[in-house]
Design a protein around this motif. Structure first.
Motif, PDB file in Angstrom:
ATOM      1  N   PHE A 279       0.527  -1.110  -0.287  1.00  0.00           N
ATOM      2  CA  PHE A 279      -0.372  -0.419   0.128  1.00  0.00           C
ATOM      3  C   PHE A 279       1.329   1.246  -0.581  1.00  0.00           C
ATOM      4  CE2 PHE A 279      -3.813  -2.618   2.128  1.00  0.00           C
ATOM      5  CZ  PHE A 279      -4.453  -1.729   0.478  1.00  0.00           C
ATOM      6  N   ILE A 280       2.135   1.376   0.411  1.00  0.00           N
ATOM      7  CA  ILE A 280       3.107   2.141   0.324  1.00  0.00           C
ATOM      8  C   ILE A 280       3.359   2.752  -0.502  1.00  0.00           C
ATOM      9  CG2 ILE A 280       4.723   3.058   1.633  1.00  0.00           C
ATOM     10  CD1 ILE A 280       4.142   2.106   4.377  1.00  0.00           C
ATOM     11  N   ALA A 282       2.274   1.920  -3.352  1.00  0.00           N
ATOM     12  CA  ALA A 282       1.105   2.103  -4.351  1.00  0.00           C
ATOM     13  C   ALA A 282       0.914   3.811  -4.767  1.00  0.00           C
ATOM     14  CB  ALA A 282      -0.022   1.872  -3.831  1.00  0.00           C
ATOM     15  N   ILE A 283       0.834   4.148  -3.162  1.00  0.00           N
ATOM     16  CA  ILE A 283       0.474   5.799  -2.203  1.00  0.00           C
ATOM     17  C   ILE A 283       1.454   6.607  -2.903  1.00  0.00           C
ATOM     18  CG2 ILE A 283       0.313   7.198  -0.519  1.00  0.00           C
ATOM     19  CD1 ILE A 283      -1.091   5.113   0.965  1.00  0.00           C
ATOM     20  N   ALA A 284       2.633   6.122  -2.904  1.00  0.00           N
ATOM     21  CA  ALA A 284       4.165   6.812  -3.345  1.00  0.00           C
ATOM     22  C   ALA A 284       3.690   6.345  -4.491  1.00  0.00           C
ATOM     23  CB  ALA A 284       4.981   6.128  -2.712  1.00  0.00           C
ATOM     24  N   HIS A 288       1.004   2.224  -9.836  1.00  0.00           N
ATOM     25  CA  HIS A 288      -0.287   2.192  -9.591  1.00  0.00           C
ATOM     26  C   HIS A 288      -1.291   1.104  -8.954  1.00  0.00           C
ATOM     27  CE1 HIS A 288       0.676   5.584 -12.086  1.00  0.00           C
ATOM     28  NE2 HIS A 288       0.530   5.379 -12.968  1.00  0.00           N
ATOM     29  N   LEU A 289      -2.707   0.588  -8.388  1.00  0.00           N
ATOM     30  CA  LEU A 289      -2.933   0.268  -7.437  1.00  0.00           C
ATOM     31  C   LEU A 289      -3.557  -0.524  -8.903  1.00  0.00           C
ATOM     32  CD1 LEU A 289      -5.291   2.153  -5.188  1.00  0.00           C
ATOM     33  CD2 LEU A 289      -3.417   0.433  -5.147  1.00  0.00           C
TER      34      LEU A 289
END
Length: 450
Positions: A279-280, A282-284, A288-289
Motif C-alpha cells: 500500500f505504501i 502504491a500511495i508513493a 499504480h493500484l
C-alpha cells in the motif's frame, strides 16, 4: 533402523532429489512410500498426505506476499541503484587483487544480511529475492562460485537461530527448546534457561563456522564461469536506467521496508506486513493500484516454487507422523541395546538428522524428540549442559541440507533466477556437506565434553 518407514522414505526422497527429480514430485513419491511401508495402505496414505497439505498453506501465502513485496521494491529502483554503485566501484578497481578483496567483502556483507534477517530485521528468506538477483551479473563478473553464496546464506539462516536468542532465535531457543526441555525435565530434576542453551550450542555452531570458512576459502574459492544467455547490463546502461528514478521512490522504499518490518513484529503476520508495504508503494506512486495484479503475479512466479515445496513437505511430514515411524525411531534408542555413551550420543544426533531432513523444519523436531532424549541422556550419565546440546543439535541437524527446507530453498530462489543454479547439487549438497557433517562432529564433541 534401516527397516523403519521414515528412514526408507527419506532415503527415497534424497535419491530422487539427487537424480534431479523435481522436489515436489520426490516428496509425493516419498510420502506414498512412507505410508505403504508403514502399513497405512494407499487410501489412508493419500488421506494423511492431503490432510497435511493445509499446514503449509500459511507458509505459502506468506512467501507469495513477500514475493510481491520484493517485486515492488525492485520497481522502486533501489536495487538497481545498489548494483550501479557496486559496478562502478569494480570499474574503478579492476586489478585482480582488488577484485579478490571485493569478492570476499561481498560474501561478508551477505553473511551479515542473512544473520540480520533472523534477528535485527526478522524477515527470514524474504530478503534473498530482493537482494540477490540484481547482484548475479556482478557475481558473474567476479566469477564467484554460487555454491559459496548458497553456503553463506544458509549459514546465516540456520546458525543464527541456534545461538542468538533474538528474533527467530528467540522462538527456537526460548519458546520451543527451553519450554520443551523444562516440561519434560520437571519430573527428572533438569531445567534450563536461555543462557545455558546458547552456551551449549556455542561449540556446535563453531563447527558450522569452520564449515563456512571451508566452503568460502577452500571448496568453492576457485573462479567459476556461468554461461550468459543474455547480455548483462553495463554501468552506463544502469546509469541511464536509474536516471529516471525519483528520490521519493527511494525514500518510499526505505519507509515501506521499515513499516513492513514494524507491522510484522507488531502483528506477528508476514502477510499483513507485506500488505502494508505494498500500500505504501502504491500511495508513493512506485506502481499504480491497477498494476497490483501484475505485481502479485510476478511475486507468485518469484516464490511459487518455495510455496509448493513447503505445502508438499507439510503433507509428507503428516504421513510420516501418522505411520508412528518417527516415534519408533526415537524409541529404538532407549531399548537398552546401546551401552556406550559415545555411540548413544552419535545415534541420537543421527536420528535427529533423519527426522529434520524429512520434516524440513528443525522447529517442529524438538517436541518429537525431547520426551525420549531427556530421560535417555540422563540414563547414560550426560550432564544437563550436554543433554541440552544433544537435544538442540539433534533438532537443528538437517535444516541445512534438506531439499524441503526453506534454508536451502531460499538461496536457490535468488541464485537460480537465470536458471544457472541447481537446487539439489548447488544448494542442498554443498550445505549438507559443510554444515551437517561439522554439526554431527562438534555436536558429538559437545555431548562428550560438556
Amino acid at each position: 533402523m534401516l527397516t523403519n518407514p521414515v528412514v526408507l522414505s527419506i532415503i527415497i526422497l534424497l535419491v530422487l532429489s539427487l537424480l534431479r527429480i523435481n522436489v515436489v514430485i520426490s516428496l509425493v513419491i516419498s510420502a506414498l512410500a512412507a505410508g505403504l511401508l508403514g502399513n497405512l495402505g494407499l487410501s489412508k496414505t493419500i488421506e494423511a498426505f492431503t490432510g497435511g497439505l493445509g499446514g503449509g498453506a500459511e507458509v505459502a501465502m506468506n512467501y507469495a506476499m513477500l514475493g510481491a513485496f520484493a517485486v515492488a521494491i525492485s520497481k522502486s529502483g533501489i536495487t538497481d541503484l545498489i548494483a550501479y554503485k557496486i559496478i562502478t566501484k569494480m570499474n574503478r578497481t579492476p586489478s585482480g587483487h582488488n577484485l579478490a578483496i571485493f569478492k570476499y567483502v561481498m560474501l561478508g556483507v551477505l553473511v551479515l544480511f542473512a544473520i540480520s534477517s533472523q534477528n535485527l530485521i526478522p524477515v527470514h528468506i524474504a530478503f534473498i529475492p530482493i537482494v540477490i538477483p540484481p547482484l548475479l551479473a556482478i557475481f558473474n563478473r567476479l566469477k564467484i562460485d554460487r555454491r559459496a553464496v548458497a553456503c553463506v546464506l544458509t549459514f546465516g539462516l540456520t546458525a543464527t537461530y541456534m545461538l542468538l536468542p533474538v528474533g527467530f532465535g528467540k522462538i527456537f531457543i526460548e519458546s520451543i527448546l527451553v519450554k520443551n526441555i523444562n516440561q519434560v525435565g520437571a519430573s527428572l530434576g533438569i531445567s534450563t534457561n536461555v543462557a545455558q542453551v546458547s552456551l551449549a550450542m556455542a561449540l556446535p555452531v563453531t563447527g558450522m563456522i569452520l564449515g563456512l570458512l571451508t566452503a568460502v576459502f577452500f571448496s568453492y574459492r576457485k573462479p567459476r564461469e556461468y554461461a550468459v544467455t543474455q547480455a548483462e547490463p553495463t554501468a552506463d546502461e544502469i546509469k541511464q536506467h536509474i536516471a529516471n528514478i525519483q528520490p521519493r521512490q527511494i525514500y518510499a522504499s526505505l519507509f515501506a521496508i521499515v513499516a513492513t518490518f514494524a507491522t510484522q513484529l507488531v502483528t506477528s503476520s508476514t502477510i499483513i506486513g507485506g500488505l502494508v508495504g505494498l500500500f505504501i508503494f502504491a500511495i508513493a506512486g512506485v506502481f499504480h493500484l491497477k498494476e497490483s495484479n501484475d505485481i502479485f503475479q510476478q511475486g507468485l512466479r518469484l516464490m511459487a516454487m518455495i510455496g509448493f515445496v513447503m505445502i508438499a513437505a507439510s503433507g509428507f511430514a503428516n504421513v510420516i507422523n501418522t505411520t508412528t515411524g518417527v516415534t519408533e525411531l526415537v524409541d529404538s534408542l532407549s531399548n537398552g541395546v546401546v551401552q556406550s555413551r559415545g555411540v548413544a550420543a552419535f545415534l541420537m544426533l543421527l536420528v535427529g538428522l533423519l527426522i529434520t531432513m524429512g520434516i524440513g523444519s528443525s522447529f517442529s523436531t524438538v517436541p518429537i524428540i525431547t520426551s525420549i532424549y531427556i530421560p535417555l541422556c540422563l540414563s547414560f550419565g550426560f550432564s544437563p549442559l550436554a543433554t541440552i546440546s544433544i537435544v538442540g543439535v539433534a533438532a537443528a541437524l538437517g535444516d541445512a541440507g534438506s531439499p524441503a527446507s526453506d534454508s536451502t530453498l531460499g538461496p536457490t530462489s535468488g541464485l537460480n533466477v537465470d536458471g544457472k543454479h541447481d537446487h539439489i547439487w548447488d544448494s542442498v549438497v554443498p550445505t549438507f556437506i559443510h554444515y551437517n557433517i561439522p554439526l554431527l562432529l562438534f555436536g558429538w564433541i559437545a555431548a562428550m565434553t560438556l
